[in-house]
Design an enzyme around this catalytic site. Structure first.
Site, PDB file in Angstrom:
ATOM      1  CG  HIS A  88      -0.729  -0.135   2.525  1.00  0.00           C
ATOM      2  ND1 HIS A  88      -0.016  -1.285   3.543  1.00  0.00           N
ATOM      3  CD2 HIS A  88      -0.617   1.378   3.036  1.00  0.00           C
ATOM      4  CE1 HIS A  88       0.115  -0.297   4.805  1.00  0.00           C
ATOM      5  NE2 HIS A  88      -0.232   1.006   4.742  1.00  0.00           N
ATOM      6  CD1 TRP A 216      -9.222   0.240   8.754  1.00  0.00           C
ATOM      7  CD2 TRP A 216      -6.755   0.223   9.961  1.00  0.00           C
ATOM      8  NE1 TRP A 216      -7.819   1.464   8.136  1.00  0.00           N
ATOM      9  CE2 TRP A 216      -7.148   1.290   9.243  1.00  0.00           C
ATOM     10  CE3 TRP A 216      -5.775   0.471  10.771  1.00  0.00           C
ATOM     11  CZ2 TRP A 216      -6.042   2.380   9.038  1.00  0.00           C
ATOM     12  CZ3 TRP A 216      -5.384   0.890  10.853  1.00  0.00           C
ATOM     13  CH2 TRP A 216      -5.187   2.393  10.085  1.00  0.00           C
ATOM     14  CG  ASP A 224       0.442  -3.966   2.616  1.00  0.00           C
ATOM     15  OD1 ASP A 224       1.299  -3.886   1.862  1.00  0.00           O
ATOM     16  OD2 ASP A 224      -0.314  -3.837   3.827  1.00  0.00           O
ATOM     17  N   GLY A 620       2.214   5.397   9.246  1.00  0.00           N
ATOM     18  CA  GLY A 620       3.611   6.004   8.670  1.00  0.00           C
ATOM     19  C   GLY A 620       4.156   4.560   9.268  1.00  0.00           C
ATOM     20  CB  SER A 622       2.068   1.802   6.516  1.00  0.00           C
ATOM     21  OG  SER A 622       0.589   1.980   6.808  1.00  0.00           O
ATOM     22  CG  PHE A 638       0.224  -5.218   6.695  1.00  0.00           C
ATOM     23  CD1 PHE A 638       0.568  -6.484   7.147  1.00  0.00           C
ATOM     24  CD2 PHE A 638      -1.035  -4.969   6.822  1.00  0.00           C
ATOM     25  CE1 PHE A 638       0.174  -7.732   7.442  1.00  0.00           C
ATOM     26  CE2 PHE A 638      -1.883  -6.448   6.512  1.00  0.00           C
ATOM     27  CZ  PHE A 638      -1.188  -7.450   6.933  1.00  0.00           C
TER      28      PHE A 638
HETATM   29  N1  GLU Z   1      -2.602   0.519   7.985  1.00  0.00           N
HETATM   30  C1  GLU Z   1      -2.120   1.051   8.316  1.00  0.00           C
HETATM   31  C2  GLU Z   1      -2.332   2.213   7.308  1.00  0.00           C
HETATM   32  O1  GLU Z   1      -2.351   2.376   5.916  1.00  0.00           O
HETATM   33  C3  GLU Z   1      -0.897   0.809   8.760  1.00  0.00           C
HETATM   34  C4  GLU Z   1      -0.027   1.562  10.071  1.00  0.00           C
HETATM   35  C5  GLU Z   1      -1.165   1.502  10.982  1.00  0.00           C
HETATM   36  O2  GLU Z   1      -1.277   1.109  12.681  1.00  0.00           O
HETATM   37  O3  GLU Z   1      -2.194   2.494  11.417  1.00  0.00           O
HETATM   38  O4  GLU Z   1      -2.495   3.335   8.059  1.00  0.00           O
END
Ligand code: GLU
Length: 689
Positions: A88, A216, A224, A620, A622, A638
């Site tokens: 992503h 989430w 990912d 961030g 990520s 991720f």
């Molecule tokens: N998937 C989350 C994001 O894109 C990763 C980081 C997090 O835990 O917020 O913001």
């Protein structure tokens, strides 16, 4: 500096052992890490001295391999500049090169030679080099008796001066970061790499398996990850340090560290400020972006070109909107604001009895009042700020109008976003935007924004313009016209009588007023927050990691399951077998045939896919390298679990779980599915020990 009060107390008591709070809560700065007690960390599972994490004199070691890629985190994983991050995080680069007849989003991409790698127009990487405490210099720059706006101006000017001096070094990209709202200021010097090329991205059905349904969430089966390569002077970049990739794997209870650039957390806010964030930010994000996602869906349905064009914008909005819902749900469920209010009451009572902390009481009350004052214009302010995330053409027009006004000023007096150092990236962005522009979608978003602005009251516009007519005649949406506008003066832009530029001119005073209001509040916060935080930290009597601010941090953790709700316990690891179980053949649970076929030749329950740990992470993080006690790469962070999204407001060890992709799945995919032998060889995965 952050440790001063803690150390003076513990030293006085004759103890200097940092408590076992080290694993779990805390996004520790590199400077803090060096002050942590190696023995305590080794008891948790660290097998190297903390000095192996960061050498402040030479700016090297493990953390030097932890880089920032466009707001995400990433790690160098080869001597020739390979960078591993999340799918992503490189999605916009994949989207940049996707077309209906060459759909890299759906099919994935693998460069089999260096020549095939795809350079990202706006992708940039920063490598950390040096951290210098500049608190005294910044504080000294504020004239006595300065009001809040003047304070903000003085701090801003000092920061620009420090950054300019720092960036005299070739390739340096610098910033001054405020910690705890100004309790400490640190000048951060990084080395910037601006030639970043896509090497590998899995098909979306792997990189985003489960889509927005699983985002989430846990249990998770998402691959990912993506790979890029940094170039310098046209040649693969040779990093000072890179992470060895380990095939040893992880199991429940194992120690891991997550290294990266957490963006923003709000744990140091007062309870009233937290409530302000909830109502004036997350609730609006969930509502407005929720509508925009629906509009993007509707306007691109049936159009392959439209779907590809908005894919990256839509993905971003989806992620942020679901995150906002998670924040709201978590705040309620965890009673986080109520708990913050209780803690606050104790700190206030404690501070009231200590003359040295008297300013904390007044500071806290003033911070609360600032938040309350902003509620009156919250919706309008949110919508104006959202021009940055919605209709592309209006964002461009407002940038062009502002740029023309700023460019006539001396560089150091400009708004920071329009200083000379920013112009090449601003121009790149204005060019790159074309790949994400789809007129029907943009029309719908702009209509929504303007309608909402009118409805919010205090609209800066006398009446809403006819949006369709506006798009029919504007030149802002045409690449050549737009790039020409990039160099034009205010007079030239006005003389065009372009309806979109005219709309931007009409909104400009309101945008400037919002800027001023923000700057004034920032000045107040810089005056108030340190006093309040000093009391909170002294009261805590132990090291406290500052809120995330997009700077390099380390989180110490263990692989661990959790109980999301009464009667349910989730184990911390998933496998390829679970992905196959979820396979429906339909998006977003459509396992590609190539993966199904390769999986049929092995035992999929033996291929670990994702795992949980109790690392303290946020957006961030990520793409953050997740490393074992020896500093070898075992995964990539991720995501977080649903119950833990609101940990931005407060850490709860029972539910604080981050989601990582297991590097062994990545290696299996490269070997058995992609047959990416050259890439695997370059990665040189370390054999299991
Ligand atoms: N998937 C989350 C994001 O894109 C990763 C980081 C997090 O835990 O917020 O913001």
């Amino acid at each position: 500096m952050l440790f001063r009060s803690f150390f003076s107390r513990t030293l006085a008591a004759g103890i200097l052992l940092l408590p076992s709070v080290l694993a779990g809560e805390g996004k520790w700065t590199p400077q803090q890490v060096l002050q942590l007690d190696t023995a305590a960390l080794q008891r948790q599972g660290l097998q190297i001295p903390v000095s192996r994490l960061w050498d402040p004199a030479r700016g090297t070691r493990l953390l030097a391999a932890t880089v920032n890629i466009g707001g995400c985190s990433a790690g160098f994983v080869s001597a020739t500049g390979l960078i591993l991050t999340n799918h992503h995080c490189l999605f916009a680069l994949v989207q940049e090169y996707s077309r209906p007849d060459r759909d890299l989003i759906t099919n994935g991409f693998l460069a089999r030679t260096l020549q095939e790698e795809l350079p990202g127009k706006t992708t940039r990487v920063t490598v950390p080099r040096k951290f210098t405490d500049v608190t005294k210099q910044v504080e000294a720059a504020v004239p006595t008796g300065a009001d809040d706006l003047a304070r903000n101006k003085a701090i801003d000017a000092k920061e620009k001066e420090l950054v300019a001096a720092c960036e005299k070094k070739p390739g340096a990209r610098c910033r001054v970061a405020a910690f705890d709202g100004g309790l400490q200021y640190v000048l951060i010097e990084s080395f910037e790499l601006s030639d970043i090329r896509l090497v590998y991205a899995p098909p979306r059905a792997i990189g985003e398996f489960g889509g927005e349904i699983d985002n989430w969430m846990w249990p998770r089966h998402t691959g990912d990850f993506s790979v890029a390569r940094a170039y310098l002077d046209g040649k693969p970049y040779r990093p000072e340090f890179f992470f060895p990739v380990s095939t040893a794997g992880v199991k429940p209870g194992d120690f891991v560290m997550v290294l990266g650039y957490p963006g923003r957390t709000v744990r140091s806010l007062t309870a009233a400020e937290m409530a302000g964030q909830r109502d004036s930010y997350f609730a609006l994000r969930a509502e407005v972006y929720g509508e925009w996602i629906r509009l993007l869906d509707e306007t691109t349905r049936g159009s392959a070109a439209g779907t590809i064009a908005v894919a990256s914008t839509q993905k971003g909005l989806n992620n942020v909107a679901k995150n906002a819902q998670g924040q709201l749900a978590g705040l309620k469920r965890g009673r986080i604001i109520e708990k913050q209010a209780q803690l606050e009451a104790r700190v206030l009572a404690w501070a009231a009895q200590r003359p040295a902390f008297a300013p904390a009481v007044a500071a806290k009350n003033e911070l609360d009042a600032l938040t309350e004052k902003r509620r009156a214009t919250a919706v309008r302010d949110f919508l104006l700020a959202s021009i940055a995330n919605g209709p592309i053409a209006l964002r461009q027009a407002t940038q062009l109008v502002r740029l023309a006004a700023e460019r006539v000023k001396p560089d150091m007096e400009r708004d920071a976003a329009y200083m000379e150092r920013e112009l090449p990236r601003l121009r790149d962005r204005l060019e790159r935007d074309q790949k994400s522009f789809f007129e029907p979608a943009d029309v719908a978003l702009l209509s929504s924004l303007l309608r909402r602005l009118q409805a919010a009251g205090q609209s800066p516009l006398a009446s809403a313009p006819d949006v369709n007519a506006l798009y029919a005649s504007t030149k802002v949406t045409e690449l050549t016209g737009r790039l020409k506008m990039f160099t034009e003066t205010t007079e030239q832009l006005r003389a065009r009588h372009d309806p979109l530029l005219d709309l931007a001119f009409a909104l400009d005073p309101a945008l400037r007023a919002l800027d001023q209001a923000n700057k004034q509040d920032d000045g107040a916060v810089a005056r108030l927050r340190p006093a309040w935080r000093r009391a909170v930290i002294a009261f805590a009597g132990k090291p406290v990691a500052p809120d995330a601010n997009s700077t390099l941090r380390v989180s110490f953790a263990h692989v661990k399951g959790y109980s999301p709700r009464d009667g349910v316990f989730c184990t911390p690891q998933t496998t390829l077998a679970g992905m196959l179980e979820k396979d429906t053949g339909e998006e977003p649970f459509d396992v590609p045939a190539s993966v199904r076929e390769a999986a049929a030749r092995i035992d999929p329950a033996k291929i670990p896919l994702d795992f949980l740990a109790d690392a303290d992470t946020t957006g961030g993080n990520s793409g953050s390298p997740t490393v074992n006690g020896r500093g070898e790469l075992v995964g990539l962070n991720f995501d977080r679990v649903w119950e833990n999204v609101a940990n931005d407001f407060g850490y709860n060890p029972d539910i604080a779980r981050n989601v990582n992709v297991d590097i062994r799945f990545f290696l299996w995919l490269l070997k058995d599915v992609e047959e990416a032998d050259t890439l695997l060889k370059e990665l040189g995965a370390a054999p299991a020990r």
